[in-house]
Every structure is written in structure tokens, then in C-alpha cells.
Design a protein around this motif. Structure first.
Motif, short mmCIF file in Angstrom:
data_model
loop_
_atom_site.label_atom_id
_atom_site.label_comp_id
_atom_site.label_asym_id
_atom_site.label_seq_id
_atom_site.Cartn_x
_atom_site.Cartn_y
_atom_site.Cartn_z
N UNK A 77 -5.68 2.30 -2.12
CA UNK A 77 -5.36 2.63 -2.92
C UNK A 77 -5.48 5.11 -3.40
N UNK A 78 -6.40 4.85 -3.28
CA UNK A 78 -6.90 6.68 -3.38
C UNK A 78 -6.77 7.16 -2.97
N UNK A 120 0.57 -1.24 -0.02
CA UNK A 120 0.01 0.53 -0.20
C UNK A 120 0.85 1.42 0.20
N UNK A 121 1.51 1.52 0.88
CA UNK A 121 3.05 2.35 0.74
C UNK A 121 4.04 2.50 -0.69
N UNK A 156 -0.24 12.09 -0.98
CA UNK A 156 1.22 12.16 -1.83
C UNK A 156 1.08 13.60 -3.21
N UNK A 157 -0.25 13.16 -3.53
CA UNK A 157 -0.59 14.06 -4.66
C UNK A 157 -0.47 15.70 -4.60
N UNK A 198 2.99 6.34 -3.66
CA UNK A 198 4.16 7.01 -4.40
C UNK A 198 3.53 6.94 -6.07
N UNK A 199 3.40 5.84 -6.06
CA UNK A 199 3.13 5.85 -8.01
C UNK A 199 1.45 6.17 -8.46
N UNK A 200 0.55 6.08 -7.36
CA UNK A 200 -0.78 6.59 -7.94
C UNK A 200 -1.00 7.33 -7.60
#
Lengths: 567, 238
Positions: A258-259, A15-16, A265-266, A20-22
Motif C-alpha cells: 500500500x504505502x 494494489x494498482x 503517486x503521492x 491512486x487512492x492512497x
């Protein structure tokens, strides 16, 4: 035990990484200047100008009215279900109060279900109402969060972005592609994806078994990615067709996180404050791990009353042991405890075990997480809730050190604090107010499946779940009565829009402000110290508000269970 | 940075939302909320409510046709069940699934519902809480039934999954502990050594997925089908 910990590490670790990816992807989607062809066509059909810069009021209005229209469309389709195609089982249309509850539930991302999917919805409704509302309510939440983040990041600005653009992009570029891939993995693992309503099997012992099915995988994907939670089947993600293997269970959990987690991060990326994003993620994570530890230990310990009956609840190489009433063998205690914690943290409300049959302390955790409502939280709104508490934290600390509170370089003043308090108070007002009303309402106790403190927990859980837009239940409660359908429907609407709209107003108000340079008296908000303060404020405010109610339900039940008291 | 400062010179007066100076574009757009609201509802219903699930269905039926159709298990050309859904078994020579709390309509009186274990048309759980007297009575009855049908002593602790109802009422699996205990019963009914049955159980045990996820378990339908192919000694054959 070791294997259980390994599973926790795998899920939290993955999840961590996905944060960063998502998160980076989301930030790109929300800031990229160009529009791709399907989006341009969508704007053309809607007749909107994607370049329009919207004030928070206009943004909020577009959100509210389009949600309203979608809810009405869903309501209408449910009421005429009998006339629509794809149903060899000819399931009847929902009644007016039930259809209101269902439409309110799915447009607010709650997904509380007063009905059982098998008996109440055709495959057409599962797609055109349920899957549709799941997708758009998630897109709404993320869009609101995007507008909110812009508000925090801008200075002297009148607008917070364009709602139609945010909504369309989140749907086309984030939700639909992820869901398509996830749904195909689900089918590979054994989830049905068909337009047939059922298959009939001649079982080994003779009697025919009617295996109900439909477009399950596509619904399950958005159900979790969108932190929605309403099941295709009555028993939700405990049903083997909704959750056939431990892998699907794990992907369900990763999708739910996820979101909500990626938005931290977003946010950090959009505001060029990466450290701040991670500080918020850490606050989410600390609370999450604490709650997970409580559920896991309570459930693995099992029920002392069962041990007295000669039941072996000890974990060994041959069995998971623990409290297995209302749980599935393939998930055992570890995957179930993790799921319970994730689904009420991310306010999804999907369940892979019956929360009503959890041990008292195991059942306390989902209620408590939904009361706090910002341990990750739902798509978009969880992050907004966390910011609500972050502003409250800088305000309280500012009071203590006698400085005007600042957050992200903006002065926090009376207007913002009033709106923040409106958002903070609407939540307990709805939960505790409706619970008190329901306890006193004549006849409401006929709906209870359990009596004593557990019965109170069932009612408390229902309004907490509704207000937090979670949707899971202590499912013994028969909520399909006009009283519960209506009041829980209202709780869902209050819980959604009375936190979302005030916080959009805060964003609009902050966007209009100038940035003040950081001085020696500024409280740094991207430090471990701030994370601790934030967690502390969340727990203290939540604790002071809700502890009395929890004491009447799960806490007293725990003590009575230890004393061997039955109801 | 995502900052569209627009170079607007602020006059020091805080304004929220639209102001009179915002310009004509927003005001003209303000009137036009009806069309996007209505079109977005219908359009997104078509795209996300029909387009997405139907495209998924199309691809899934090409890539994974068996799973997409419900993982049906065929025996001699007939559908005997689904690999992922449990079914009710009470025969002594076969293994039994976990207790199931599903109900169905009473065949004699459609207005009533009666216990109907493993009714795949209506998943269900007991939803009984940990201090429920009804739950304790149910478990106590199941414990004594399990001991007597498997010839266990009165002080043998019974695996928890054998006496508690699953969440779906359709749990296809039992724990290896719960499969091993009735092995002797299966061996007796079939007249084969218990080692033969234990060996079948071992082969039918699914390990943790990828060695890490979930719990070791035995699929009851798979186990029973495997068991039916075990040669039965003549003396015990019915």
C-alpha cells in the motif's frame, strides 16, 4: 495454473487501484495547511511549533534523536518485562544483547527476531514495545520520504518541512485509521484480539493443547501496513492465528504494498508530475513481476529429489502440489509465491512460508530483492532508494551523452553524487562485509541448520535481511548468539540510517538549488525509455555487486540439487 | 504546488541546511530538541502501543467475540481445540493432519526439547533446505508410513502435503487429495461404506475463498468432528 494467474491479477490489480487512492490521500495529509485537535494537543505536549520550517539537518536530527529515545524506551521495557502486567505465563525479560537486537530491529523497521514471540514476549510487550515501535518506525519512514519529496520539489528553499508535523500526521491520519479497520477485518476472519495469554483445549486424542494468543490482530495490521514484519508468533504469518484465511493473506499483501507504491503517486501529485510517479511505479512493477515469475515457477515445479521418493507434487483439482515443505495448505503455491515476492519487495519480512525450505531458485529471489532493496521497498525508504538509483541513472546517462545530468529540473553535481554513492555503497558494504566476517568468525557455523551452500545462504540471507531492514530469515540459522545479535543489530542500523540520512542531505541540497529550464539535452525522466534505463541500472549495479555471493549460495545449490547431491 | 519559496533572494552561493541568516526562530528552537524527543517517545508509546491495541480489543470483543477469543471449538461444553489451529491425531479411525515440526520441553528433563507435534505454545518448522539429507530421510519415512497405514501399493505417489511439514507446525488443513486417500481406512475402521466417508469429506471441503483466493482444503478438526457423528455400524463399534 489459471486460478493461480487469476490470483496474481487480482492482487496486482487491486494494489494498482490502491496506489491512486492512497497516494492522493497521502499527498493531502502531507500538504494540508490545517492541524486537527489531537495534533494540536500533541504539538502542545511536545512543545514544538508546527509552523517551524526545518532544514534537512534539523529534520534529520529530530528523526534520529526521537528514534533513539523510542529505541531506548523499547529496550528498557523489554529489560523489565517481568515487572509489567498482562502476563499469566510470566515470561522472563530479554537479555541485554537480545533486547538491543530487538529494539534496534523494530525501530529501524527491520523486525528481525532473534527470539520466538510465544516464549519471549508478554502481551504487554507485544503492544507497548512491538506494536508501538512498528507504528513509529513506519511513520518515521514515511515522514523521511515526505521531507525528501519536498526537497526534490522545492527551488531555492532552505527547508524540507517539519518533522514533528509529518510524523504526527502520518501516524494519526494514515496509519492508525487504516490499521484499526484492517485489524477488525482480521478478527472477523479468525485472528485473536484479546488480553488473555492462552486458552487450554482438550484435544480429540486427549493431551491438552495450550493455544497461545493475545492482541494479535492489532499487531498484524501495523506489521503489514508499516512494512514491519515481526511476528506475534515464532512462525510469523504462517501461524494460523496470524493468518487464518486466504483473505487475510491477500490483505496482508495489499497492506504491504500500500504505502510504498502509493508514495510514487503521492510524489507525482506533490510535484505536479503524475507521469513521473507512474514511471517510477512501472519500474517497481516490472522488477516485481519478473521476480514473481521466478519464485512461482520454481516452487510449483517442486523438488526433484522429493519426486524420486514417490511424492506427488503435480498440481490438480485436489491439491496445489509443488514444494510444500514449510508451506501452509490454505495458501498453496500461488498465494505463497506471491507473498514471498511481496514481503521481500516491500521489505516487510513477514513470512507465510519458511524461506529456508524454498527451492534454491525460489530462495534466491527474496535474497536478490533485498539486495536490490528498491523493488517497492519499505514504507518511505523504498521510494528514497529508487530515487537514489534514478539519480544514478541520469548521472550515468549524462556521462554517456556528455551533458551535465539534471533530475526534475535540478542540476546533479559532485556533492549529490557523493552522497548518492555513499547511500548506494553502504548497502553492499554492510551485507558482504558482515557475511564475510560471520563466515570466518569462530563458532558461527554452529548456528547453521543446513550445511553446504545452503548454510552459506542462511548467513548471507541474515545480513541481507538485516541491512535491507527486511527482517525475514532463513530461519534455520540460530541467530540468538551475542555475535549474530550484535552484528545483525549493527547491520540494521547501518542499512537504515546510512541510506536515509545521505538521501535527506541530497534532498536538502537539491531544495536549495534553482530550477533549470528543460533544454534539448535534458533527459526526459517520465518516459518508458527512462523506466527501462532505471530498471537496467538497478539490475546491473545490483548484479555486479552481489552475483558472486549469490553464485556461492543458491545458484550452486540449484545445480547440486539437479545433480542429486545431498548435504 | 507545494513550493514555499519564501521569496528568499539567493546570493548564488550554495548553502546547505542552516545558514547564519536563517533567523532567530530556528536557533531558539534548535535548543529545544530534548523535550519533543522525550515527550514523543512516551506519548506515542501510550497512543500507539496501548491506546490503539486496547481500543481494537474493545471493539473486536463486541463485534466478533468468538474469533477474538481464538475461534475455540466446543463439544459438549468443553473446549476441544481451535477452528483455525491444527491438532495432533493418530487414531486410525480419524483423519490425520500434516506432519508437524514443533517441539516442546521434555517432561522428563526440562533442559531438553523433544518432538511434540502441534504444540500450539511453540510454533515451528523444519527449516530444512531442499538439498538436506535429513529432509529426504524424513520424507522417505513418511511416504512409506503413509502407504502402509492406508494400504496403498508401493508405487502410489503420495500427496505432497501428507509428507512435508507445514510452515507453522499448526496447519489446520489438508488438501482434498490427502483427505481422499485415507477415506478407505476411515471407512474400514468405522464399518461404513467408503462413499459415506467421501460424502463427509465433500461436505467438509472448503472451496477457494470467494471462488478465487487460496486453495481448496479440508479442515481436519472439522472433518473429524463430523466423522464422529456418523453412525457407526454395530459390528465395528468398539
Amino acid at each position: 495454473m489459471v486460478n493461480d494467474l487469476v490470483q496474481f491479477v487480482i492482487v496486482v490489480g487491486m494494489a494498482t487501484v490502491l496506489v491512486a487512492v492512497c497516494g492522493a490521500w497521502l499527498a493531502r495529509v502531507l500538504t494540508s495547511p490545517g492541524h486537527v485537535l489531537p495534533e494540536r494537543m500533541t504539538y502542545g505536549l511536545m512543545g514544538v511549533d508546527p509552523g517551524e520550517a526545518m532544514s534537512w539537518k534539523r529534520y534529520g536530527m529530530a528523526l534520529l534523536f526521537s528514534n533513539g529515545a523510542m529505541m531506548l524506551l523499547g529496550y528498557g521495557l523489554l529489560r523489565i518485562q517481568g515487572l509489567l502486567p498482562f502476563d499469566s505465563l510470566e515470561r522472563a525479560a530479554q537479555t541485554a544483547d537480545l533486547a538491543f537486537n530487538t529494539a534496534a530491529s523494530f525501530i529501524t523497521n527491520t523486525n528481525w527476531q532473534s527470539y520466538s514471540g510465544e516464549s519471549s514476549l508478554s502481551n504487554f510487550s507485544q503492544m507497548a514495545v512491538i506494536t508501538f515501535l512498528m507504528m513509529v518506525s513506519a511513520a518515521t519512514g514515511v515522514a523521511a520520504c515526505a521531507g525528501f519529496i519536498r526537497g526534490l520539489g522545492r527551488k531555492s528553499a532552505r527547508d524540507i518541512g517539519n518533522y514533528w508535523v509529518d510524523f504526527t500526521r502520518v501516524t494519526y491520519r494514515v496509519l492508525m485509521p487504516i490499521c484499526l479497520v484492517v485489524a477488525l477485518i482480521y478478527v472477523w476472519q479468525g485472528m485473536p484480539q484479546t488480553l488473555n495469554a492462552e486458552a487450554v483445549a482438550d484435544t480429540l486424542e486427549g493431551p491438552a493443547q495450550h493455544l497461545l494468543m493475545g492482541p494479535v490482530a492489532s499487531l498484524e495490521a501495523i506489521k503489514h501496513v508499516g512494512t514491519n514484519g515481526g511476528g506475534f508468533f515464532g512462525m510469523n504469518a504462517a501461524h494460523p492465528y496470524e493468518n487464518p484465511t486466504p483473505l487475510t493473506n491477500t490483505i496482508h499483501m495489499l497492506c504491504m504494498l500500500l504505502i510504498p507504491s502509493a508514495l510514487t503517486y503521492c510524489f507525482g501529485t506533490m510535484l505536479l508530475r503524475r507521469r513521473q510517479g507512474w514511471a517510477f511505479f512501472a519500474a517497481f512493477l516490472v522488477m516485481f513481476l519478473g521476480f514473481l515469475a521466478v519464485v512461482y515457477s520454481a516452487e510449483q515445479q517442486g523438488n526433484p529429489l522429493l519426486a524420486a521418493l514417490g511424492v506427488d507434487q503435480q498440481d490438480s483439482v485436489l491439491q496445489s502440489g509443488g514444494n510444500m515443505e514449510g508451506k501452509e495448505t490454505r495458501f498453496g503455491i500461488a498465494q505463497t509465491s506471491l507473498f514471498v515476492t511481496v514481503t521481500t519487495a516491500a521489505t516487510t519480512g513477514s513470512v507465510d512460508a519458511m524461506h529456508d525450505s524454498l527451492t534454491p531458485l525460489g530462495g534466491l529471489v527474496p535474497i536478490a530483492q533485498m539486495m536490490l532493496n528498491d523493488v517497492f521497498g519499505g514504507d518511505g525508504v523504498g521510494f528514497i532508494n529508487l530515487i537514489t538509483f534514478a539519480i544514478l541513472t541520469v548521472f550515468l546517462v549524462g556521462m554517456m551523452i556528455g551533458r551535465t545530468p539534471e533530475f526534475l529540473g535540478k542540476k546533479i553535481e559532485a556533492r549529490e553524487m557523493k552522497l548518492v554513492m555513499l547511500a548506494v555503497l553502504a548497502h553492499p558494504f554492510s551485507i558482504l562485509g558482515f557475511t564475510a566476517l560471520a563466515v570466518l568468525w569462530p563458532g558461527s557455523q554452529d548456528s547453521l541448520a543446513n550445511v553446504g551452500p545452503h548454510g552459506f545462504s542462511e548467513i548471507l540471507y541474515a545480513y541481507t535481511s538485516g541491512t535491507a531492514n527486511n527482517g525475514s530469515a532463513f530461519a534455520g540459522l540460530n541467530a540468538n548468539t551475542p555475535f549474530f545479535n550484535t552484528t545483525i543489530g549493527l547491520a540494521m542500523l547501518i542499512g537504515r540510517y546510512f541510506t536515509l540520512l545521505p538521501m535527506l542531505a541530497v534532498a536538502g541540497s537539491l531544495a536549495a538549488k534553482k530550477t533549470v529550464p528543460e533544454g534539448p539535452g535534458t533527459l526526459p525522466t517520465a518516459t518508458p525509455m527512462f523506466t527501462i534505463l532505471l530498471v537496467f541500472v538497478v539490475l546491473v549495479v545490483g548484479g555486479l555487486t552481489f552475483l558472486p555471493a549469490l553464485a556461492l549460495g543458491p545458484i550452486v545449490e540449484h545445480l547440486l540439487m539437479l545433480a542429486g547431491h545431498l548435504f | 504546488m507545494n513550493d514555499t519559496n519564501k521569496g528568499a533572494v539567493r546570493d548564488g552561493v550554495r548553502t546547505h541546511g542552516l545558514t547564519t541568516g536563517e533567523g532567530e526562530r530556528n536557533r531558539s528552537a534548535q535548543a529545544g530538541l530534548t523535550r519533543p524527543v522525550l515527550v514523543s517517545a512516551v506519548l506515542f508509546m501510550l497512543v500507539t502501543g496501548l491506546g490503539y491495541p486496547l481500543v481494537t480489543t474493545g471493539i473486536a470483543q463486541v463485534l466478533f467475540p468468538a474469533q477474538a477469543a481464538g475461534s475455540l471449538v466446543l463439544k459438549d461444553g468443553k473446549t476441544v481445540g481451535s477452528a483455525v489451529i491444527g491438532q495432533n491425531v493418530t487414531r486410525p479411525d480419524l483423519f490425520h493432519p500434516r506432519p508437524s515440526a514443533t517441539t516442546g520441553t521434555d517432561p522428563n528433563d526440562p533442559s531438553q526439547s523433544v518432538d511434540q507435534p502441534y504444540n500450539a505454545a511453540s510454533s515451528g518448522a523444519s527449516n530444512l533446505g531442499p538439498t538436506s539429507r535429513k529432509l529426504m530421510d524424513q520424507v522417505a519415512a513418511r511416504v512409506s508410513a503413509y502407504r502402509s497405514e492406508n494400504g496403498l501399493a508401493a508405487d502410489v505417489a503420495v500427496p505432497v502435503d501428507a509428507v512435508t511439514a507445514s510452515a507453522s507446525g499448526l496447519d489446520p488443513d489438508i488438501s482434498p487429495a490427502n483427505a481422499m486417500m485415507p477415506a478407505g481406512r476411515g471407512a474400514g475402521a468405522r464399518g461404513v461404506p467408503v462413499e459415506t466417508i467421501v460424502e463427509v469429506i465433500r461436505r467438509q471441503t472448503t472451496d477457494r475463498q470467494f471462488g478465487a483466493l487460496g486453495e481448496p482444503r479440508v479442515n481436519v478438526l472439522g472433518l473429524n468432528l463430523a466423522l464422529e457423528s456418523v453412525p457407526v455400524r454395530q459390528s465395528a463399534a468398539k
